[in-house]
Design a protein around this motif. Structure first.
Motif: not given
Length: 259
Positions: A183-194
């Motif tokens: 959540i470092a980017d205040s404009t989006k959430l980034i979900v990384y897949s396994n």
């Protein structure tokens, strides 16, 4: 039977009853507890619980010296225990029951690696096995002038944790397919897949109220798209290197391939 004999018999019975009561009380007051059982500890060793309770497995404790509240309070201070219950089980058993905190994700902070449960309680860990197979939450900003773990931005933490909890409720497969939430980017959430650590972009604004039912429904919808992509689409295009998948748009999924 004469009256003096009756009186004498009554006195004898009274003395006998008194003696029995006195000896019974003396036995009860001298009762020792030399058996200790510990229940509910799935990952915390019993030796750790005994140590923080200041007891030994071969302890012999006198009933008069046994302070249940004190022992219970000591055990409750263990960083990985949510609740503790201590009870005396005559004739010789001291019973300790604990409820362990259940970590739902790993929190990667500037103060090191911590665990977090579904009530946003952050705590350290001693058992390295607890961090395996848990999604990682990273990139949470801190608030100025607040020391320690209390300076973590709670709104951002709730946003990331909502994704984890929703995935956990939806299906084990979805939950297990989340490697990291950044959540470092205040404009989006980034979900990384396994699988191949593909970044998926989800809508988010730092000023957004994560408790909003409208926003929560948007996140649920996007995570269903994420799940569908990994289960049904990914296998068809896995030969190509994916740079990111953008789920922020209303009616489309944007896949950017690496050149």
């Amino acid at each position: 039977m004469s009256k003096p004999k009756i009186i004498g018999l009554i006195l004898l019975v009274a003395v006998s009853v008194t003696a029995v009561v006195v000896f019974a009380n003396k036995w009860r007051n001298n009762l020792n507890y030399d058996k200790i059982t510990i229940e509910g500890n799935h990952t915390i060793p019993s030796t750790d619980i005994l140590e923080i309770a200041r007891l030994r497995e071969d302890s012999t404790i006198n009933l008069d010296e046994l302070n249940i509240d004190l022992i219970q309070d000591r055990i409750s201070k263990h960083p990985e225990i949510k609740k503790a219950f201590v009870s005396k089980e005559p004739p010789d058993l001291l019973k300790i029951e604990v409820i362990e905190k259940r970590p739902i994700a790993v929190l990667n902070t500037s103060m090191g690696i911590k665990l977090i449960d579904d009530e946003l309680e952050i705590f350290p860990y001693r058992n390295i096995e607890k961090i395996y197979d848990l999604p990682v939450i990273s990139g949470i900003r801190t608030e100025d002038n607040i020391k320690g773990l209390n300076n973590i931005n709670k709104n951002e933490l709730r946003a990331a944790l909502f994704i984890v909890l929703n995935a956990f409720k939806e299906s084990k497969g979805l939950y297990n397919n989340i490697s990291e939430i950044n959540i470092a980017d205040s404009t989006k959430l980034i979900v990384y897949s396994n699988e191949k650590s593909i970044p998926f972009y989800l809508p988010y604004s730092n000023a957004q109220d994560v408790k909003s039912k409208e926003y929560q429904e948007v996140v649920r919808t996007k995570m269903r798209l994420y799940d569908n992509f990994m289960n049904n689409i990914f296998s068809k295009i896995m030969t190509r290197e994916i740079e990111y998948v953008d789920l922020r748009f209303s009616n489309q999924v944007v896949v950017k391939y690496k050149i």
